[in-house]
Scaffold this motif. Sequence first.
Motif, PDB file in Angstrom:
ATOM      1  N   THR A 170       0.829  -1.194   0.000  1.00 48.68           N
ATOM      2  CA  THR A 170       0.000   0.000   0.000  1.00 48.68           C
ATOM      3  C   THR A 170       0.872   1.256   0.000  1.00 48.68           C
ATOM      4  N   THR A 171       0.248   2.376  -0.333  1.00 46.18           N
ATOM      5  CA  THR A 171       0.972   3.650  -0.349  1.00 46.18           C
ATOM      6  C   THR A 171       1.513   3.984   1.032  1.00 46.18           C
ATOM      7  N   ARG A 172       0.714   3.758   2.057  1.00 45.90           N
ATOM      8  CA  ARG A 172       1.153   4.053   3.421  1.00 45.90           C
ATOM      9  C   ARG A 172       2.319   3.154   3.824  1.00 45.90           C
ATOM     10  N   ALA A 173       2.219   1.866   3.483  1.00 44.75           N
ATOM     11  CA  ALA A 173       3.299   0.943   3.829  1.00 44.75           C
ATOM     12  C   ALA A 173       4.587   1.330   3.105  1.00 44.75           C
ATOM     13  N   ARG A 174       4.456   1.736   1.859  1.00 44.87           N
ATOM     14  CA  ARG A 174       5.636   2.150   1.089  1.00 44.87           C
ATOM     15  C   ARG A 174       6.315   3.351   1.764  1.00 44.87           C
ATOM     16  N   ALA A 175       5.515   4.295   2.226  1.00 41.92           N
ATOM     17  CA  ALA A 175       6.071   5.476   2.893  1.00 41.92           C
ATOM     18  C   ALA A 175       6.789   5.091   4.186  1.00 41.92           C
ATOM     19  N   GLN A 176       6.217   4.134   4.927  1.00 44.41           N
ATOM     20  CA  GLN A 176       6.854   3.698   6.170  1.00 44.41           C
ATOM     21  C   GLN A 176       8.192   3.021   5.903  1.00 44.41           C
ATOM     22  N   LEU A 177       8.249   2.202   4.863  1.00 40.10           N
ATOM     23  CA  LEU A 177       9.500   1.525   4.538  1.00 40.10           C
ATOM     24  C   LEU A 177      10.558   2.508   4.056  1.00 40.10           C
ATOM     25  N   GLU A 178      10.134   3.522   3.317  1.00 42.62           N
ATOM     26  CA  GLU A 178      11.083   4.522   2.845  1.00 42.62           C
ATOM     27  C   GLU A 178      11.732   5.262   4.011  1.00 42.62           C
ATOM     28  N   GLN A 179      10.969   5.495   5.076  1.00 40.09           N
ATOM     29  CA  GLN A 179      11.522   6.177   6.244  1.00 40.09           C
ATOM     30  C   GLN A 179      12.586   5.333   6.934  1.00 40.09           C
ATOM     31  N   LEU A 180      12.397   4.027   6.896  1.00 38.89           N
ATOM     32  CA  LEU A 180      13.301   3.135   7.610  1.00 38.89           C
ATOM     33  C   LEU A 180      14.531   2.738   6.802  1.00 38.89           C
ATOM     34  N   THR A 181      14.432   2.776   5.467  1.00 41.22           N
ATOM     35  CA  THR A 181      15.502   2.216   4.643  1.00 41.22           C
ATOM     36  C   THR A 181      16.342   3.243   3.901  1.00 41.22           C
ATOM     37  N   LEU A 182      15.779   4.388   3.590  1.00 40.34           N
ATOM     38  CA  LEU A 182      16.530   5.469   2.930  1.00 40.34           C
ATOM     39  C   LEU A 182      17.264   4.979   1.681  1.00 40.34           C
ATOM     40  N   GLY A 183      16.518   4.322   0.787  1.00 41.17           N
ATOM     41  CA  GLY A 183      17.084   3.940  -0.500  1.00 41.17           C
ATOM     42  C   GLY A 183      17.792   2.608  -0.538  1.00 41.17           C
ATOM     43  N   THR A 184      17.740   1.827   0.545  1.00 45.88           N
ATOM     44  CA  THR A 184      18.438   0.536   0.556  1.00 45.88           C
ATOM     45  C   THR A 184      17.482  -0.624   0.332  1.00 45.88           C
ATOM     46  N   VAL A 185      16.306  -0.354  -0.227  1.00 42.68           N
ATOM     47  CA  VAL A 185      15.307  -1.400  -0.418  1.00 42.68           C
ATOM     48  C   VAL A 185      14.790  -1.364  -1.853  1.00 42.68           C
ATOM     49  N   THR A 186      14.448  -2.540  -2.380  1.00 43.57           N
ATOM     50  CA  THR A 186      13.840  -2.666  -3.703  1.00 43.57           C
ATOM     51  C   THR A 186      12.548  -3.456  -3.563  1.00 43.57           C
ATOM     52  N   VAL A 187      11.480  -2.962  -4.190  1.00 40.02           N
ATOM     53  CA  VAL A 187      10.178  -3.623  -4.114  1.00 40.02           C
ATOM     54  C   VAL A 187       9.697  -3.953  -5.521  1.00 40.02           C
ATOM     55  N   PHE A 188       9.264  -5.180  -5.731  1.00 37.90           N
ATOM     56  CA  PHE A 188       8.685  -5.535  -7.023  1.00 37.90           C
ATOM     57  C   PHE A 188       7.645  -6.630  -6.814  1.00 37.90           C
ATOM     58  N   ARG A 189       6.836  -6.888  -7.834  1.00 40.36           N
ATOM     59  CA  ARG A 189       5.733  -7.839  -7.719  1.00 40.36           C
ATOM     60  C   ARG A 189       5.684  -8.722  -8.959  1.00 40.36           C
ATOM     61  N   GLY A 190       5.444 -10.015  -8.739  1.00 39.89           N
ATOM     62  CA  GLY A 190       5.371 -10.926  -9.869  1.00 39.89           C
ATOM     63  C   GLY A 190       4.987 -12.322  -9.431  1.00 39.89           C
TER      64      GLY A 190
END
Length: 354
Positions: free
Chosen positions: A165-185
Motif C-alpha cells: 500500500t501507499t502508506r506501507a511504502r512510505a513507512q519503509l522509505e523512512q526506515l531504509t533510505l534507499g536501501t530497499v527494492t520492491v517488485f511484484r510478480g
Amino acid sequence: MTSPFHIEEIYSDDGSNSLRMPRRQVGNSPQGFAMTLLADYTLRTRAALPSAAIVALLTESGVTTAGARTAISRLARRGVLEGSRHGRRSSYRLSRAAAANLSSGGNWILTSTTVAAPWDGCWTIVAFSLPQDRNAQRRALRSQLRWLGYAPLYDGLWISPYELTTRARAQLEQLTLGTVTVFRGRQNVLGSISDRAPIEAWDIDAITRHYAEFLDRWTSLLPLVSSGQVDGAAAVRARTEVMDTFRRFPTLDPQLPVELLPPGWLRQPARELFAAVYDGLARPAEQHVRAVVGRFTDSAPLGIRAHTTADLIAGVRDDAGVGPAEAGQDGGWQSPDPAAHCDELTARAPAELT
C-alpha cells in the motif's frame, strides 16, 4: 501463546512521533495487559481512571501490585498514558496518539481476520541490504515488515501475497533510505527439489497449532459466557486475555490466500470464537470495571464503555477526541518530558529493537 516468529507488539511504531507502544514479550506482559484493559473500556472517551483503580484491576488479572505500578509508569514514559494529580490522587488516561493507534489496531485485528480477498497469484517482494553497523535499523525494518504482513523467504528478501500500500511504502522509505527494492510478480517454478515455495516463508504447522490452542482454550468457556455465568473480575480477566491473545493472529496469519493453505484452515472459527467471548463478556466486564473505579472516586465514574467487535470494525473513537471525563481538565494532564524521553529512548534502544 508465543509467536513462532518472536515478533514484537503488533501495533506499529514507525518512528514518526514520540509514542512507543510496548514491545511484545513472550507470554502476557503487565504493560500489554494494562494497555488492553484501558483500551477495552476507555478508548471511545479517553476517560481518566484513578491509578489505584488500574492497579486493583490488574492485580485481579494476576499482575503483582509492584508490576502494575511499574507498567503504568512505563506506559506514561512511552507516551501511551497521560497522568494528572489532584491532591494525593493520581489518574491516567490514554494519550490521543495511543487512542488513535489502538483504534486503528483494533480495526486491523478484526478486518485482517475476515475472509481473505481474492488473490491474483502474484507476490510482492521486498529486498533490502543494510551494513552490519546498522543492525538496529535492520531489526526495526524486520519488525515493521512483520507488522505489514511480510515474512522472510530468505535473509534480506521478504514477501507478501498482497500489494504494497501507499502508506506501507512510505513507512519503509523512512526506515531504509534507499536501501530497499520492491517488485511484484509470479513465481517461476523450477521443478527442482531445491525450489522453495513462497508460502514456506510462514510456518504453517506452527500457525495451525496456535489456532488449535486458542480454540481449545476458549471453546470450553463459551457456554458459561452465553449463560451469564462469567461475571465480575473473571469477566474482565477473560476478556482482557482473549483480546491479548487473539490480537497476535493477524501477524501470524496475514490473510494468507486460502488456495495455499491446508483444508479446514482455522482462521474463521478462531475469529468467530473470539467475537462470541469478547462480545459476550462486554456488559458484565464493563459493570465490574465501573464498580472497581467507583471505589476510588467520590462520584460516579464517567466514560467507561466497553466496545464490541462491531465497534472495532466501525472504528472506536470519539470524533471530538474528548470524552466527558476530560472536559475542562486538559491543563492538568502531562505527557512525558521530551528530554527525559530522548534519554530513555537512547538508553533502551538496543533492547527495544530486538
